[in-house]
Design an enzyme around this catalytic site. Structure first.
Site, PDB file in Angstrom:
ATOM      1  N   GLU B 278     -32.619  26.726   7.805  1.00  0.00           N
ATOM      2  CA  GLU B 278     -32.039  26.213   6.297  1.00  0.00           C
ATOM      3  C   GLU B 278     -33.137  26.707   5.398  1.00  0.00           C
ATOM      4  O   GLU B 278     -32.786  26.676   4.366  1.00  0.00           O
ATOM      5  CB  GLU B 278     -31.880  24.629   6.592  1.00  0.00           C
ATOM      6  CG  GLU B 278     -31.225  24.129   5.413  1.00  0.00           C
ATOM      7  CD  GLU B 278     -30.401  22.818   5.561  1.00  0.00           C
ATOM      8  OE1 GLU B 278     -30.328  22.389   6.494  1.00  0.00           O
ATOM      9  OE2 GLU B 278     -30.193  22.317   4.460  1.00  0.00           O
ATOM     10  N   GLU B 281     -32.949  30.031   4.927  1.00  0.00           N
ATOM     11  CA  GLU B 281     -32.009  30.375   4.151  1.00  0.00           C
ATOM     12  C   GLU B 281     -32.119  30.148   2.492  1.00  0.00           C
ATOM     13  O   GLU B 281     -31.710  31.013   1.764  1.00  0.00           O
ATOM     14  CB  GLU B 281     -30.554  29.550   4.691  1.00  0.00           C
ATOM     15  CG  GLU B 281     -29.323  29.846   3.964  1.00  0.00           C
ATOM     16  CD  GLU B 281     -28.217  28.981   4.158  1.00  0.00           C
ATOM     17  OE1 GLU B 281     -28.491  27.987   5.176  1.00  0.00           O
ATOM     18  OE2 GLU B 281     -27.165  28.969   3.634  1.00  0.00           O
ATOM     19  N   CYS B 304     -26.329  18.884   7.288  1.00  0.00           N
ATOM     20  CA  CYS B 304     -26.651  17.830   8.565  1.00  0.00           C
ATOM     21  C   CYS B 304     -25.523  16.801   8.774  1.00  0.00           C
ATOM     22  O   CYS B 304     -25.397  16.387   9.746  1.00  0.00           O
ATOM     23  CB  CYS B 304     -27.845  17.228   8.435  1.00  0.00           C
ATOM     24  SG  CYS B 304     -29.374  18.480   8.263  1.00  0.00           S
ATOM     25  N   SER B 324     -25.429  24.763   2.868  1.00  0.00           N
ATOM     26  CA  SER B 324     -26.193  25.498   3.645  1.00  0.00           C
ATOM     27  C   SER B 324     -25.109  25.991   5.086  1.00  0.00           C
ATOM     28  O   SER B 324     -24.368  25.206   5.723  1.00  0.00           O
ATOM     29  CB  SER B 324     -27.350  24.928   4.207  1.00  0.00           C
ATOM     30  OG  SER B 324     -27.851  25.551   5.494  1.00  0.00           O
ATOM     31  N   LYS B 363     -19.823  12.539  13.648  1.00  0.00           N
ATOM     32  CA  LYS B 363     -20.465  13.476  14.824  1.00  0.00           C
ATOM     33  C   LYS B 363     -19.213  13.403  15.694  1.00  0.00           C
ATOM     34  O   LYS B 363     -19.111  14.617  16.505  1.00  0.00           O
ATOM     35  CB  LYS B 363     -21.784  12.846  15.308  1.00  0.00           C
ATOM     36  CG  LYS B 363     -22.683  12.859  14.393  1.00  0.00           C
ATOM     37  CD  LYS B 363     -23.357  14.494  13.790  1.00  0.00           C
ATOM     38  CE  LYS B 363     -24.225  14.376  13.117  1.00  0.00           C
ATOM     39  NZ  LYS B 363     -24.761  15.719  12.514  1.00  0.00           N
ATOM     40  N   GLU B 371     -14.312  25.328  15.447  1.00  0.00           N
ATOM     41  CA  GLU B 371     -15.137  26.494  15.576  1.00  0.00           C
ATOM     42  C   GLU B 371     -16.498  25.983  16.231  1.00  0.00           C
ATOM     43  O   GLU B 371     -17.405  26.917  16.189  1.00  0.00           O
ATOM     44  CB  GLU B 371     -15.567  26.858  13.928  1.00  0.00           C
ATOM     45  CG  GLU B 371     -16.305  25.899  13.224  1.00  0.00           C
ATOM     46  CD  GLU B 371     -15.345  24.868  12.545  1.00  0.00           C
ATOM     47  OE1 GLU B 371     -14.062  24.615  13.027  1.00  0.00           O
ATOM     48  OE2 GLU B 371     -15.640  24.182  11.647  1.00  0.00           O
ATOM     49  N   CYS B 519     -28.989   8.439   7.909  1.00  0.00           N
ATOM     50  CA  CYS B 519     -28.363   8.199   9.016  1.00  0.00           C
ATOM     51  C   CYS B 519     -28.730   6.874   9.783  1.00  0.00           C
ATOM     52  O   CYS B 519     -28.139   6.324  10.548  1.00  0.00           O
ATOM     53  CB  CYS B 519     -28.997   9.308  10.004  1.00  0.00           C
ATOM     54  SG  CYS B 519     -28.611  10.912   9.566  1.00  0.00           S
TER      55      CYS B 519
END
Lengths: 169, 587
Positions: B278, B281, B304, B324, B363, B371, B519
């Site tokens: 990332e 990127e 994330c 991202s 999650k 995908e 999180c």
């Protein structure tokens, strides 16, 4: 711009296409977008336009007012005024106020339910009649009272309900 | 300031404060089942009743503001009886058996009933009808257990601004849920699970994966590997009565070994990998914008947090190119576990079962996105929340507190401090900047203890800017550039920062985490999460970071190893295939 006037449900079927009704609704909703508390007046307008609140109209209102669909549904479900099922040409309202109730309103309602083969809040398959109950029409001296659209029927007996229904096209 | 008297004791409190707040200030506990911290009180549950001298009847302390000289009684027979009565009524219509409820022993209604001495319910009337909605991958709703406190509505609409749940209908018939009795999959829901984390009873819970995992562990043909997210180690202890913010990393690893997992790895390893991808990127995007003068989507958003991704797919599809393309650490781990690790360990990837332990319910949704199978199989098979792992450990009879510390397996168990801080708001940003700055300048980030202070803490939207100076020749185009970063946590704050950006505020990089606090405050964490608990967990995470020799992702030797042996370099052809993804517009 003048606000397009909502027409009563009974006028819409033959004169205005459904597409045009949605177009009108969109213009109205967009004009109210910035007004706080616009949801209820918009829902009223939509119900006036369509005669009830179709899902497509509610989705449009939710999108245009930027309100969650679940919130719009919550408001629609809270007020008995709003209906998500199509209404019949004529609305029958049976009074269940105290006076009408003690003088047999319940039996009149039962007779109507049987005759029309629908439950309270329902509409006949031919979309001719919708059945509702009311809480006191202010005509207790005439109990039990039934209203069909704007017309009042007094001292109704269960045996007479079909006679009343037959008066309506 | 206003002075009120609570149980005859004078209390000075800020004007406009409620009785509930005034009582909390003096350490008097008034029970409530509907209150949500920092939000407008709803007065829905009626449990927080108190007596106010001169008032016509008892008042709900959460919605009643203090007035000068007010005399409040929070503890009298009258008050206790009233609260007991309300709880009895709630229980009388509650449709659920405590004995078999997943929230048994973690239920606020149950513990309040016990506290108030409700041992018998006199009112025999109609009970609610239990309709189970398990239409989504992450959450299960049971209308029979709902006490209509509306906490879920508050988090869904006011904190997360998603709008899945509202009160539908009225009176006894009313339900809290999606429009027109639809199931959750029929409306917009990002699966963040904040509703499940705040529900006082068992009406909203995570969809349990425990049994699938026991089955996989017992299947000798399967090679079951587990990964644990950064936020677990600072919260799992709470399932075993440790104080919030107690780090239990070593005991957690021991417990996972005892549960029978074949390998215990760390999502933190994948977090370091994420930073490599990332961060690179971001530098590529900046180069394309500044040097090649290409039309590039900037700012870059972090990717994330799967709840945020789904939120953007619904509400901000025009910015999907800004997100991202990196998969989340969970998904990166799954993809390399079934390719890189499978080859290294000589295990057929079809026999590998990847289990994640996440602080998150979204999650579960992310793992089954169609995908997410670039390894040739579903990259991550099952996802446990922190709460579920706590239950699994209890089911197996492990005495958690008596466990020794153990360490993660290699080669996907080592991680840097930068990976640890993925757990909290501001952490991914800090981790990325620690590495990107060093790549560009060859020097360490010039900040005290490597922390970017302005993006830490529980402020909803945080901003910082950093002047890049002393660039290496190949990064000369960044010399003197003021790198502007933004951080938001909680989707309501995400919306705020996006709207600010839309209005013209300039950013290069924005970190968004779905849940308040990041999180560590995820929808799958032990209950009950308040800001105080969030701060304690965050402190623990920073402690874990600061206690490590390795503080930067690019220093992790296992990261160097995976690039050398397998991926080649960040954003290589293979890493593009395995570690990056794309997003879809949802309507």
């Amino acid at each position: 711009m003048t606000e397009p006037k909502a027409k009563p449900a009974s006028c819409t079927c033959s004169e205005v296409s459904e597409e045009e009704l949605y177009e009108r609704l969109k213009i109205i909703v967009q004009s109210q977008r910035t007004i706080p508390g616009a949801l209820i007046p918009v829902l009223q307008t939509a119900q006036d336009l369509f005669g009830y609140l179709p899902e497509k109209a509610l989705r449009m209102i939710s999108k245009e007012l930027k309100l969650p669909y679940s919130e719009v549904a919550g408001v629609v479900g809270f007020y008995s005024y709003f209906s998500t099922t199509p209404k019949g040409k004529h609305t029958i309202r049976v009074c269940m106020g105290t006076a009408c109730y003690v003088r047999g309103g319940q039996d009149v309602l039962k007779a109507l339910i049987k005759e029309l083969d629908i439950s309270v809040g329902g509409t006949t398959n031919d979309r001719k009649f919708s059945l509702e109950v009311g809480r006191c029409f202010g005509a207790c001296g005439l109990a039990p009272v039934v209203m069909v659209d704007d017309e009042t029927f007094q001292r109704v007996k269960p045996s007479k309900v079909s006679e009343i229904l037959n008066q309506f096209e | 300031m206003t002075t009120v008297y609570i149980n005859k004791q004078p209390v000075e409190i800020k004007e406009g404060s409620t009785i509930l707040e005034a009582a909390a200030k003096t350490g008097i506990k008034i029970p409530t089942l509907c209150h949500v911290e920092n939000q407008i009180p709803k007065g829905a549950c009626r449990v927080c009743m108190v007596d106010v001298e001169g008032a016509k009847s008892m008042v709900a302390s959460c919605t009643t503001p203090c007035t000068e000289g007010m005399k409040i009684t929070t503890n009298s027979r009258n008050v206790r009886e009233a609260r007991k009565f309300v709880v009895e009524l709630l229980i009388s219509e509650h449709c659920g058996e405590c004995k078999t409820c997943v929230r048994n022993d973690d239920c606020e209604l149950q513990s309040l009933a016990r506290e108030l001495g409700v041992f018998e319910v006199e009112y025999e009337g109609e009970t609610l009808v239990s309709c189970i909605d398990d239409s989504t991958p992450a959450l299960v709703r049971d209308s029979g257990k709902c006490i209509k406190c509306r906490r879920c509505m508050t988090v869904c609409n006011e904190i997360q601004v998603v709008g899945s749940l509202f009160a539908q209908g009225r009176g006894f018939e009313s339900k809290i849920g999606p429009a027109f009795d639809q199931q959750l999959d029929g409306v917009v829901c990002v699966q963040c699970g904040q509703c499940a984390a705040i529900c006082p009873v068992g009406a909203i819970t995570e969809k349990e994966h425990i049994d699938y995992i026991w089955e996989a562990i017992e299947d000798t043909a399967k090679f079951v590997v587990v990964q644990t997210a950064p936020a677990i180690r600072a919260a799992l202890g709470e399932c075993f009565d440790y104080e919030p913010g107690t780090l239990v990393t070593g005991k957690m690893v021991s417990a996972l070994c005892l549960l029978g997992f074949d390998r215990v790895f760390d999502t933190n390893f994948a977090a370091d990998l994420t930073i490599m991808e990332e961060g690179t990127e971001l530098l590529v995007r900046l180069k394309e914008a500044l040097v090649d003068k290409k039309q590039v989507a900037l700012p870059q958003f972090t990717s994330c947090s799967p709840g945020w991704i789904k939120y953007a797919e619904y509400f901000y599809p025009e910015y999907l190119d800004n997100i991202s393309t990196c998969k989340s650490p969970q998904q990166m781990f799954g993809a390399v576990a079934k390719t890189y690790y499978a080859k290294k360990a000589g295990v057929d990837p079809k026999d590998i079962v990847v289990v994640s332990v996440m602080p998150c319910t979204a999650k579960k949704f992310e793992a089954q996105r169609p995908e997410m199978n670039d390894s040739g199989f579903q990259d991550v098979d099952y996802v446990l929340t922190t709460r579920e792992l706590g239950r699994m450990i209890k089911q197996s009879g492990i005495d958690f507190k008596e466990l020794n510390d153990d360490v993660m397996d290699s080669p996907m168990g080592k991680s840097s401090g930068a990976a640890d801080i993925f757990a909290n708001t501001g952490g991914v940003m800090e981790a990325a900047v620690r590495t990107a700055y060093e790549i560009v300048t060859g020097k360490e980030l010039p900040m005290e203890n490597l922390h970017i202070k302005p993006v830490a803490g529980l402020e909803g939207v945080k901003k910082a800017s950093l002047k890049i100076e002393g660039c290496k020749p190949e990064w000369g185009f960044l010399e003197g550039v003021e790198l502007k970063v933004g951080v938001a946590h909680g989707l309501g704050n995400a919306k705020k920062i996006i709207e600010a950006m839309r209005a013209g505020e300039e950013f290069h990089f924005i970190e968004i985490m779905t849940c308040p606090g990041g999180c560590i405050g995820g929808g799958g964490q032990p209950r009950f999460t308040t800001d105080e608990v969030r701060m304690k967990r965050i402190e623990a995470i920073y402690k874990e970071d600061e206690g490590k020799q390795l503080r930067k992702s690019h220093q992790n030797p296992e990261i160097a190893q995976i690039y050398e042996e397998f991926l080649e370099k960040p954003i290589s052809h293979l890493s593009h295939k395995l570690l990056h993804t794309n997003y879809i517009e949802r309507n």
